[in-house]
Design an enzyme around this catalytic site. Sequence first.
Site, short mmCIF file in Angstrom:
data_model
loop_
_atom_site.label_atom_id
_atom_site.label_comp_id
_atom_site.label_asym_id
_atom_site.label_seq_id
_atom_site.Cartn_x
_atom_site.Cartn_y
_atom_site.Cartn_z
N ARG A 103 0.92 -1.39 -0.04
CA ARG A 103 0.08 0.01 0.09
C ARG A 103 0.99 1.07 0.05
O ARG A 103 1.84 1.35 0.99
CB ARG A 103 -0.78 -0.14 1.23
CG ARG A 103 -1.86 1.34 1.50
CD ARG A 103 -2.63 1.46 2.65
NE ARG A 103 -3.82 0.66 1.99
CZ ARG A 103 -5.02 0.66 2.63
NH1 ARG A 103 -5.40 1.56 3.50
NH2 ARG A 103 -5.94 0.20 1.88
N HIS A 130 -7.51 0.85 -6.26
CA HIS A 130 -7.75 -0.26 -5.32
C HIS A 130 -8.07 -1.39 -5.87
O HIS A 130 -9.57 -1.63 -5.29
CB HIS A 130 -8.47 0.61 -4.19
CG HIS A 130 -8.48 0.12 -2.76
ND1 HIS A 130 -7.75 -1.06 -2.29
CD2 HIS A 130 -9.38 0.61 -1.66
CE1 HIS A 130 -7.89 -1.22 -1.16
NE2 HIS A 130 -8.75 -0.32 -0.40
N GLN A 133 -10.18 -3.85 -2.93
CA GLN A 133 -11.40 -3.60 -2.53
C GLN A 133 -12.50 -3.78 -3.59
O GLN A 133 -13.69 -4.00 -3.32
CB GLN A 133 -11.41 -1.93 -2.15
CG GLN A 133 -12.64 -1.36 -1.63
CD GLN A 133 -13.06 -1.84 -0.37
OE1 GLN A 133 -12.09 -1.80 0.64
NE2 GLN A 133 -14.24 -2.32 -0.19
N ASP A 223 -17.24 7.31 -1.69
CA ASP A 223 -15.76 7.36 -0.56
C ASP A 223 -15.71 8.70 -0.38
O ASP A 223 -16.40 9.62 -0.75
CB ASP A 223 -14.80 6.85 -1.92
CG ASP A 223 -13.56 6.61 -1.28
OD1 ASP A 223 -13.35 6.48 0.12
OD2 ASP A 223 -12.62 6.45 -1.75
N CYS A 263 -16.45 1.66 0.93
CA CYS A 263 -15.20 0.93 1.20
C CYS A 263 -14.78 1.21 2.47
O CYS A 263 -13.92 0.14 3.08
CB CYS A 263 -14.08 1.13 0.09
SG CYS A 263 -13.58 3.16 0.45
N ARG A 291 -13.54 -8.56 1.74
CA ARG A 291 -12.14 -8.45 1.52
C ARG A 291 -11.32 -9.38 1.90
O ARG A 291 -10.29 -9.79 1.22
CB ARG A 291 -11.83 -7.22 2.41
CG ARG A 291 -12.21 -5.79 2.41
CD ARG A 291 -11.73 -5.12 0.66
NE ARG A 291 -10.13 -5.39 0.69
CZ ARG A 291 -9.43 -4.21 1.16
NH1 ARG A 291 -10.19 -3.01 1.61
NH2 ARG A 291 -8.09 -4.27 1.31
N1 NVA Z 1 -9.91 6.84 -1.30
C1 NVA Z 1 -9.65 6.46 -0.26
C2 NVA Z 1 -9.84 4.95 0.11
C3 NVA Z 1 -9.51 4.40 1.45
C4 NVA Z 1 -9.80 2.88 1.53
C5 NVA Z 1 -8.26 6.65 0.24
O1 NVA Z 1 -7.21 6.54 -0.66
O2 NVA Z 1 -7.76 7.11 1.33
N1 CP Z 2 -11.16 0.10 2.59
C1 CP Z 2 -9.86 -0.18 2.96
O1 CP Z 2 -8.90 -0.33 2.02
O2 CP Z 2 -9.61 -0.02 4.35
P1 CP Z 2 -8.41 0.30 5.20
O3 CP Z 2 -7.66 1.51 4.80
O4 CP Z 2 -8.81 0.25 6.41
O5 CP Z 2 -7.33 -0.78 4.71
#
Ligand code: NVA
Ligand code: CP
Length: 307
Positions: A103, A130, A133, A223, A263, A291
Amino acid sequence: MKKDLLKMLDLSGDDILSILDLADQLKYEQQHGLPHHYLEGKTLAMIFEKNSTRTRVSFETGMFQLGGHALFLSGKESQIGRGEPIQDTARVLSRYCDGIMIRTFDQAEVENLAKYADIPVINGLTDFAHPCQVLADLMTVRERMAHLNGLKLCFIGDGNNMANSLIVGGLKCGMEVAVACPEGYWPDQQVLDFAASVQGGSRFTLTGDIFEAAKDADVIFTDVWASMGQEEERAKRAVAFAGYQVNADLMAVAHPGCMVQHCLPAHRGEEITEEVFEQHADEIFDEAENRLHAQKAVMVLLMHGEI
Ligand code: NVA
Ligand code: CP
């Protein structure tokens, strides 16, 4: 040749459906106490350069349930945080582990990691994508609606990693996709080009009007307005996104029985009201649970080496 999961654009519709089929099977096996140690003795390295709750816990638990082991490497505490090149990290981890989940911010970093690693690389979120997800999202919609082909998927909000991945995943599964974003916060051009190439763009709509996007929708996604790494833009984004909210008025124009997916984490009162969130909480927490199952399927397909 080893395979990776870097973004939805790399998968075919059949690839996605195969992952979802295996995810359903693994969910069944887990819920019925059937042994499914398909990754006995294998290790997944998990690199996190951003925060996480779901991704970390679902990957780590998933590896354990598959008979393997997962190890957590924070960007800050590993040598990555001190500038060790990703190409070298890739080659080192390839000597110890059987897969890498990462990540991070820049999609190019994940693509580079995959290029230099001899083992499968899984994108656990970048600014661009992502995919894990969205596989869980498609699994959840299919579980509840029995199919994906022909359904209308709507996304309200920022043209971010979730929007990019949902557009591609939805179109590849035969869905109609409608996205409402404010001017200047559109999805990535690569994604818009892909959407325009699918049946001449006839299954894709990009609009500034949330009601147009949500009309007759079978599932509405939203989101956060400011993603991880955009914390300093929060105030500016709150102004730009005012009105881009999933609320009772919006749900009224959707198809009766329309699902809501998020998500998570969610900001109640911003992109979604408390009322709509709680009315659809079962669907949203199924999505979070899935997930685990979807990622177990991805890991088995990439790391088992036989299936
Ligand atoms: N768009 C959000 C998704 C988090 C799971 C982010 O990147 O923070
Ligand atoms: N939806 C998601 O990816 O959650 P986290 O940021 O908690 O991993």
